[in-house]
Design an enzyme around this catalytic site. Structure first.
Site, PDB file in Angstrom:
ATOM      1  N   GLU A   1       9.593  -5.612   7.222  1.00 16.04           N
ATOM      2  CA  GLU A   1       9.081  -5.130   5.950  1.00 16.04           C
ATOM      3  C   GLU A   1      10.079  -4.193   5.262  1.00 16.04           C
ATOM      4  OE1 GLU A   1       4.377  -5.541   6.327  1.00 16.04           O
ATOM      5  OE2 GLU A   1       5.163  -3.950   7.569  1.00 16.04           O
TER       6      GLU A   1
ATOM      7  N   CYS B   1      13.061   1.679   1.189  1.00 10.68           N
ATOM      8  CA  CYS B   1      12.969   1.954   2.620  1.00 10.68           C
ATOM      9  C   CYS B   1      13.263   0.658   3.370  1.00 10.68           C
ATOM     10  CB  CYS B   1      11.560   2.473   2.929  1.00 10.68           C
ATOM     11  SG  CYS B   1      11.312   2.828   4.670  1.00 10.68           S
TER      12      CYS B   1
ATOM     13  N   CYS C   1      10.574  -2.351  17.629  1.00 12.77           N
ATOM     14  CA  CYS C   1      11.309  -1.154  18.030  1.00 12.77           C
ATOM     15  C   CYS C   1      11.051  -0.909  19.503  1.00 12.77           C
ATOM     16  CB  CYS C   1      10.832   0.058  17.221  1.00 12.77           C
ATOM     17  SG  CYS C   1      11.799   1.562  17.528  1.00 12.77           S
TER      18      CYS C   1
ATOM     19  N   CYS D   1       7.292   5.320  20.220  1.00 13.47           N
ATOM     20  CA  CYS D   1       6.691   6.595  19.827  1.00 13.47           C
ATOM     21  C   CYS D   1       5.176   6.357  19.740  1.00 13.47           C
ATOM     22  CB  CYS D   1       7.254   7.062  18.485  1.00 13.47           C
ATOM     23  SG  CYS D   1       9.027   7.383  18.579  1.00 13.47           S
TER      24      CYS D   1
ATOM     25  N   CYS E   1       3.313   5.457  16.257  1.00 15.85           N
ATOM     26  CA  CYS E   1       3.972   4.557  15.298  1.00 15.85           C
ATOM     27  C   CYS E   1       3.565   3.114  15.554  1.00 15.85           C
ATOM     28  CB  CYS E   1       5.487   4.692  15.408  1.00 15.85           C
ATOM     29  SG  CYS E   1       6.372   3.575  14.303  1.00 15.85           S
TER      30      CYS E   1
ATOM     31  N   CYS F   1       4.568   5.391   5.891  1.00 15.23           N
ATOM     32  CA  CYS F   1       5.364   5.664   7.100  1.00 15.23           C
ATOM     33  C   CYS F   1       4.567   5.308   8.345  1.00 15.23           C
ATOM     34  CB  CYS F   1       5.716   7.146   7.212  1.00 15.23           C
ATOM     35  SG  CYS F   1       6.493   7.834   5.782  1.00 15.23           S
TER      36      CYS F   1
HETATM   37  N1  SAH Z   1      13.213   5.107  14.227  1.00 15.20           N
HETATM   38  C1  SAH Z   1      13.580   5.976  13.145  1.00 15.20           C
HETATM   39  C2  SAH Z   1      13.266   5.351  11.818  1.00 15.20           C
HETATM   40  C3  SAH Z   1      11.780   5.262  11.502  1.00 15.20           C
HETATM   41  S1  SAH Z   1      11.539   6.314  10.173  1.00 15.20           S
HETATM   42  C4  SAH Z   1      12.931   7.336  13.339  1.00 15.20           C
HETATM   43  O1  SAH Z   1      12.157   7.470  14.271  1.00 15.20           O
HETATM   44  O2  SAH Z   1      13.246   8.273  12.615  1.00 15.20           O
HETATM   45  C5  SAH Z   1       9.889   6.396  10.019  1.00 15.20           C
HETATM   46  C6  SAH Z   1       9.360   7.831  10.028  1.00 15.20           C
HETATM   47  O3  SAH Z   1       7.934   7.748   9.998  1.00 15.20           O
HETATM   48  C7  SAH Z   1       9.718   8.554  11.312  1.00 15.20           C
HETATM   49  O4  SAH Z   1       9.857   9.930  11.106  1.00 15.20           O
HETATM   50  C8  SAH Z   1       8.497   8.276  12.127  1.00 15.20           C
HETATM   51  O5  SAH Z   1       8.368   9.160  13.200  1.00 15.20           O
HETATM   52  C9  SAH Z   1       7.401   8.419  11.109  1.00 15.20           C
HETATM   53  N2  SAH Z   1       6.164   7.767  11.515  1.00 15.20           N
HETATM   54  C10 SAH Z   1       5.996   6.808  12.442  1.00 15.20           C
HETATM   55  N3  SAH Z   1       4.713   6.470  12.553  1.00 15.20           N
HETATM   56  C11 SAH Z   1       4.042   7.225  11.664  1.00 15.20           C
HETATM   57  C12 SAH Z   1       2.676   7.298  11.270  1.00 15.20           C
HETATM   58  N4  SAH Z   1       1.763   6.516  11.818  1.00 15.20           N
HETATM   59  N5  SAH Z   1       2.347   8.175  10.308  1.00 15.20           N
HETATM   60  C13 SAH Z   1       3.282   8.937   9.709  1.00 15.20           C
HETATM   61  N6  SAH Z   1       4.598   8.895  10.020  1.00 15.20           N
HETATM   62  C14 SAH Z   1       4.966   8.052  10.996  1.00 15.20           C
END
Ligand code: SAH
Length: 361
Positions: free
Chosen positions: A91, A104, A111, A115, A118, A338
């Site tokens: 996406e 974005c 991935c 985390c 996520c 995000c």
């Molecule tokens: N892998 C990289 C790029 C992803 S960026 C990273 O971790 O930075 C996406 C951002 O959104 C990251 O800061 C991630 O931690 C955050 N994110 C992931 N899941 C989320 C969620 N459910 N709600 C809000 N932010 C989230």
């Protein structure tokens, strides 16, 4: 086999042109046609002879991933679901704002970092995207948003914050970012290209040498015990090492601060005490803190912190002298916010398959 020119940088295009017995300046011409003008048909390249255009058409192509879905949210956020083959989709999200437009971009199908909050992580890892697939997202979005050669650009900023961990796909991400920065291609300034990482320390150091751009780091917790749980890569690269890498990066970076992203999870990492702990933790690093209200997705156990908790957390940070902002939630009605990007990645883990995110065809 024809080569896909969309992923070749100026140097690689010069090599390609040399192979055809053409002069090096052709590389710049090609870059302009492909990335400035958004052309995918050699016959449109009117400053080249017909013979050359025909030879190009025989030996090369210009191709981006196929669009499966193109959805616009109530707030104007637009999301493309793109087919990258063998049942994988990724996406790309465009976020329009008053004086800028941010794209974005995804770097991997799925991935591997898992985390806990996520949705991309819940899908498991499938593969790295190629340079063509990464830059193809910008190329497609530019075309869809109607950018012509002379028009003002709708995309002023790029964030490598879509699906995947960009530093885990280092070579391809850097090659794509070089095209973003090249004046003959997209001409974005280094300060307007941001790479976000969950904290791959060696990758941060390599990035500083290979292609310094603005850096965002997904911190999310004020201590190792909690971060180990939320961002498991922390067990390999704990916070101290991560912050030291941020300081090293800043000596090479186009901006004089790092952005720390901090997702606000109710009752998990959002207390005033945790805000104080965070402020003390990052004291040595020139930074801005971006608080991200958690975006829920099907099957997840966390809840978004309430507005009071977020405001209190931000106030504690600001009283400690830090710059802290709250990220506006955009496009959540189309699962474009995000952490909501799931694509249609084959679920290797079978933990949280969510049929509502599969495209209907
Ligand atoms: N892998 C990289 C790029 C992803 S960026 C990273 O971790 O930075 C996406 C951002 O959104 C990251 O800061 C991630 O931690 C955050 N994110 C992931 N899941 C989320 C969620 N459910 N709600 C809000 N932010 C989230």
């Amino acid at each position: 086999m024809t080569v896909n020119l969309i992923g070749l940088d100026q140097e690689a295009l010069r090599g390609f042109c040399a192979g055809l017995g053409e002069k090096p300046y052709r590389a710049r011409q090609l870059l302009r046609w492909i990335h400035h003008a958004g052309v995918d048909d050699f016959s449109a390249m009117t400053d080249m002879s017909r013979v050359l255009r025909e030879r190009l058409a025989q030996s090369a192509s210009i191709g981006a991933p196929r669009v499966l879905h193109d959805t616009t949210a109530a707030d104007g956020t637009r999301k493309w679901l793109l087919d990258v083959g063998t049942g994988n989709a990724i996406e790309t999200v465009f976020i329009p704002e008053t004086n800028r437009g941010t794209l974005c971009i995804s770097s991997q199908a799925g991935c591997a970092l898992e985390c806990s909050f996520c949705s991309t992580g819940k899908q498991g890892f499938n593969r790295n995207l190629t340079v063509e697939e990464i830059i193809g997202q910008l190329w497609l979005a530019n075309r869809s948003l109607g950018r012509g050669v002379t028009e003002e650009r709708p995309i002023s900023n790029v964030v490598m914050m879509g699906m995947g961990e960009p530093l885990a796909n280092f070579e391809n991400v850097v090659a794509a970012m070089r095209l973003m920065l090249d004046d003959s291609a997209y001409g974005l300034s280094r300060r307007r290209v941001t790479l976000s990482t969950a904290g791959l320390v060696p990758g941060i150091d390599r990035l500083g040498d290979a292609c310094p751009v603005a850096l965002a780091v997904s911190l999310h917790a004020p201590n190792d015990a909690l971060r180990d749980e939320l961002v498991p890569i922390n067990r390999k690269y704990p916070i101290r090492e991560l912050l030291a890498a941020c300081l090293r990066y800043l000596s090479k970076a186009p901006r004089d601060f790092v952005t720390f992203e901090y997702v606000m999870l109710e009752g998990v990492n959002d207390s005033a005490d945790q805000a104080r702990e965070l402020a003390a933790l990052v004291r040595e690093v020139p930074c801005k803190i971006n608080l991200i209200p958690f975006n829920p997705f099907p099957g997840v156990g966390y809840r978004r912190s309430g507005p009071e908790a977020i405001a209190r957390f931000r106030d504690v940070l600001m009283q400690a002298g830090l710059v802290a902002t709250v990220r506006k939630t955009r496009g959540d009605d189309i699962a474009a916010a995000c952490g909501q990007l799931a694509g249609r990645v084959q679920d290797r883990t079978r933990r949280t398959r969510s049929p509502q995110q599969e495209p209907s065809r």
